[in-house]
Each structure stands twice: as C-alpha cells, then as structure tokens.
Scaffold this motif. Sequence first.
Motif, mmCIF file in Angstrom:
data_model
loop_
_atom_site.group_PDB
_atom_site.id
_atom_site.type_symbol
_atom_site.label_atom_id
_atom_site.label_comp_id
_atom_site.label_asym_id
_atom_site.label_seq_id
_atom_site.Cartn_x
_atom_site.Cartn_y
_atom_site.Cartn_z
ATOM 1 N N HIS A 167 -13.633 75.469 32.725
ATOM 2 C CA HIS A 167 -12.514 76.180 33.148
ATOM 3 C C HIS A 167 -11.252 75.477 33.609
ATOM 4 O O HIS A 167 -10.003 75.853 33.483
ATOM 5 C CB HIS A 167 -13.030 76.977 34.364
ATOM 6 N N ASP A 168 -11.243 74.230 34.153
ATOM 7 C CA ASP A 168 -10.427 73.611 34.409
ATOM 8 C C ASP A 168 -9.379 73.049 33.367
ATOM 9 O O ASP A 168 -8.106 73.248 33.620
ATOM 10 C CB ASP A 168 -10.799 72.153 35.290
ATOM 11 N N ARG A 215 -8.855 81.859 37.595
ATOM 12 C CA ARG A 215 -9.188 81.057 38.871
ATOM 13 C C ARG A 215 -10.050 82.079 39.784
ATOM 14 O O ARG A 215 -10.988 81.275 40.347
ATOM 15 C CB ARG A 215 -7.886 81.412 39.260
ATOM 16 N N THR A 252 -13.708 81.331 38.649
ATOM 17 C CA THR A 252 -14.091 79.874 38.692
ATOM 18 C C THR A 252 -14.193 79.522 40.357
ATOM 19 O O THR A 252 -14.494 78.583 40.573
ATOM 20 C CB THR A 252 -13.065 78.653 37.959
ATOM 21 N N ALA A 278 -12.501 78.174 28.203
ATOM 22 C CA ALA A 278 -13.101 78.807 29.178
ATOM 23 C C ALA A 278 -14.645 79.492 28.935
ATOM 24 O O ALA A 278 -15.415 79.517 29.817
ATOM 25 C CB ALA A 278 -11.960 80.103 29.583
ATOM 26 N N SER A 336 -11.570 79.492 42.129
ATOM 27 C CA SER A 336 -10.507 78.598 42.769
ATOM 28 C C SER A 336 -9.415 79.529 43.304
ATOM 29 O O SER A 336 -8.417 79.029 43.907
ATOM 30 C CB SER A 336 -9.585 78.169 41.397
#
Length: 167
Positions: free
Chosen positions: A119-120, A155, A158, A114, A160
């Motif tokens: 991030h994924d 999340r 990012t 991270a 998400s």
Amino acid sequence: MGLPECGTGALDPVRGLELRHLLAATLFFADEYTRAAALFDNVGHEYRRYRLEPSHPYVLDCAYHAGIAYAQAGQPDKALAQLRFYVQNADSAASDDEPDRIREARITIAQLLAAAGHHDEALIELEGVHRILVATFGRDSTQVRNLTKLIDRLRLATGSGTSRRPS
C-alpha cells in the motif's frame, strides 16, 4: 522509424518481427491477453536483440501492451516488470499519446501494488500521478478529483486516514 533493413523477400526476419508485433496487437484488442502478453514480451526482447534502444517506440509499445495484458491476465509480477520498464524508458514529450500512456501505466502499477498489499508503494505512485494531473489539468478537473478519491480510499483501507491531501 522502423527497424534496419535486413534484406528483401518473404523470409526477411525484420518483417517477420514486425508482423508478430501486429499479431500481438490484434490478440490484445481481441481480449486474448494471455497470448498477447507473451507475444509482446517476446517481440520486445527480439527488438532489443536487433539493438533497438529501450526508448525506441517499438520496444516501448511492446513493454506497455505486455504489461497491460499481463495485468489483465492476472500475472501481476510480469505486469509490474513490463510497466516499470516502460515508465522508466518512456519520454512524455515523445508523442501526443505518451503522457496518457505513462499515467495509465503508473496507475496500473499502483493498482497492482495495492492488490499485492504494498500500500505504501501504491500511494507513492498515485501521489506522483496526482501531481502530474494537477499540473496538467488543474486541481478541479474530473481526473484529479477521481484520483484523489482513489488515494483517499487506499489511505482509508490502510489506516492512513484521509487528512493528508496529495500536493
């Protein structure tokens, strides 16, 4: 479970290696992470030269502590290499401490990923740990709730969102 005997006396290379392993541990617990990391890394490679398997407890101990020490010393690439080696070769059934160490290593891997902008990959790692924690402690445990918050924050950071919960 030690190394094979190579002889006796003060010049025994195996005993010297074991002493260097203990020195690395001493440096680690004295917060001398840069020195500890390098020594654990070196000793781990030396153990492998003595033909110890990657899953041998001495090799794993060196990889785990080198990874954590490299992370503490601000060397994420070296930390990731050591911690990934550890996770790939550790057996969660090997000892009472091993499942905790594996989880800790995976969380550290996720944090390093991270911080590096991956991030994924970090989310994938954390979601894998989340599943293990739910199976081990139950969905309502403090460990699971804390990890869920960490996943939600990542999340959110990012973009998400937090609508998708880890299983």
